[in-house]
Design an enzyme around this catalytic site. Structure first.
Site, mmCIF file in Angstrom:
data_model
loop_
_atom_site.group_PDB
_atom_site.id
_atom_site.type_symbol
_atom_site.label_atom_id
_atom_site.label_comp_id
_atom_site.label_asym_id
_atom_site.label_seq_id
_atom_site.Cartn_x
_atom_site.Cartn_y
_atom_site.Cartn_z
ATOM 1 N N SER A 99 -1.796 -3.804 -4.203
ATOM 2 C CA SER A 99 -1.601 -4.578 -2.984
ATOM 3 C C SER A 99 -0.124 -4.925 -2.916
ATOM 4 O O SER A 99 0.423 -5.570 -3.818
ATOM 5 C CB SER A 99 -2.449 -5.856 -3.018
ATOM 6 N N SER A 100 0.545 -4.468 -1.875
ATOM 7 C CA SER A 100 1.999 -4.612 -1.779
ATOM 8 C C SER A 100 2.416 -6.075 -1.674
ATOM 9 O O SER A 100 1.635 -6.947 -1.290
ATOM 10 C CB SER A 100 2.525 -3.848 -0.559
ATOM 11 N N GLN A 101 3.672 -6.324 -1.979
ATOM 12 C CA GLN A 101 4.235 -7.660 -1.848
ATOM 13 C C GLN A 101 4.198 -8.084 -0.375
ATOM 14 O O GLN A 101 4.719 -7.384 0.489
ATOM 15 C CB GLN A 101 5.672 -7.660 -2.356
#
Length: 329
Positions: A99-101
């Protein structure tokens, strides 16, 4: 009654953490567009990250929403709403999905420059969180997300449906795009590339925008036609899981230290970008000499051109003296 009370308390904690994250992203200046601010406020991250892996010593620890230990559940919730990428899927100890920043997601969505009615292709479905934000902004019918791994697409589809979003979630090789849903006005890529697949511009309308991680940056290409796209890098650093698929290539290894470059320069974030971008074309010492001679150029001075004949990166001018082939798909 006690169980019911506990559920209400858990929901309130999640809502509070979610609202705090939106406030933090707004204060950081990455949600200036009220439409994206509304999307982040409407889409809670915890739905898409019911568990994640965190490094601990030589191994990994799994934190999840249903852990019977309340302290570990609290650590999961705190972790979900920290502005950091989260490892969501490991295979044989190797990261295959994350899950990306959130702040980087917000920057990328703003840089995508979507307009009402745009059709968007996302390469790399991940947890489905990014697709949900796109659905909130554009509507389900305008969003397509693709991932190579059926487990990932099934999970993303389930997370999206939990919040009432139903975009097209496709299991397939993202490097090949999604011809059945083309043409697209925007392509947003959430995995690192060694080069731009030629299939993507061909599946875009003229004037479309492709935003993709390349080297350690984000390239924003404008599509002229099916055979040509060109643009500059954004100033934002970006690190993602590599693209997987039949046409993906292994990322280059600049190996700067092996060539006797000063360690502090190899670790310099700006120089590392150029070192990776020109790996296999410029000797690392040549890259260092050029970088110094050109006053340590930032990412925005670099660009990429993609044509039917090939693709190349460049400094300042695609027709100028500093042009390097990126390779062939």
């Amino acid at each position: 009654m006690a169980a019911h009370t506990a559920r209400i308390e858990a929901r309130d904690l999640r809502d509070t953490a979610h609202a705090a994250q939106v406030r933090e992203l707004t204060a950081a200046g990455v949600l200036e567009d009220p439409r994206w601010r509304a999307a982040f406020a409407a889409v809670p991250r915890h739905v898409f990250v019911p568990y994640f892996w965190t490094g601990r010593g030589a191994g990994h620890e799994r934190l999840w929403a249903e852990d019977p230990d309340p302290e570990r559940r609290a650590r999961w919730l705190r972790g979900v709403y920290v502005d950091t990428p989260l490892a969501t899927r490991l295979r044989d100890g190797r990261l295959v999905s994350s899950s990306s920043q959130p702040s980087l997601m917000a920057k990328m969505l703003a840089a995508l420059e979507v307009r009402d009615g745009d059709d968007v292709l996302e390469i790399g479905a991940g947890t489905g969180y990014n697709a949900a934000l796109l659905c909130h902004r554009l509507g389900d019918e305008h969003v397509t997300t693709v991932d190579l791994d059926e487990e990932i697409t099934e999970s993303a589809r389930s997370h999206l449906a939990e919040l009432g979003y139903h975009p097209a979630v496709i299991t397939g090789d993202g490097a090949r795009g999604c011809p059945a849903r083309a043409p697209f006005d925007r392509i947003m890529v959430t995995c690192t590339l060694p080069l731009i697949p030629h299939t993507w511009p061909a599946q875009c309308r003229p004037g479309a925008r492709i935003l993709a991680p390349l080297s350690t940056g984000l390239i924003a290409l404008t599509v002229r036609d099916a055979d040509f796209a060109e643009g500059n890098f954004l100033h934002t650093p970006a690190y993602f899981v590599p693209l997987r698929g039949a046409t993906a290539l292994p990322p280059p290894d600049p190996a700067g230290v092996e060539y006797g470059l000063p360690y502090e320069l190899v670790e310099n974030e700006r120089f590392q970008f150029m070192l990776v971008l020109t790996a296999g074309v410029l000797h690392p010492r040549e890259a260092l000499d050029l970088w110094r001679r050109e006053d340590r150029p930032a990412r925005e001075r670099f660009g990429v051109s993609v044509s039917a004949e090939g693709q190349w990166s460049w400094l300042d001018d695609p027709q100028g003296p500093y042009v390097w082939p990126l390779g062939e798909t």
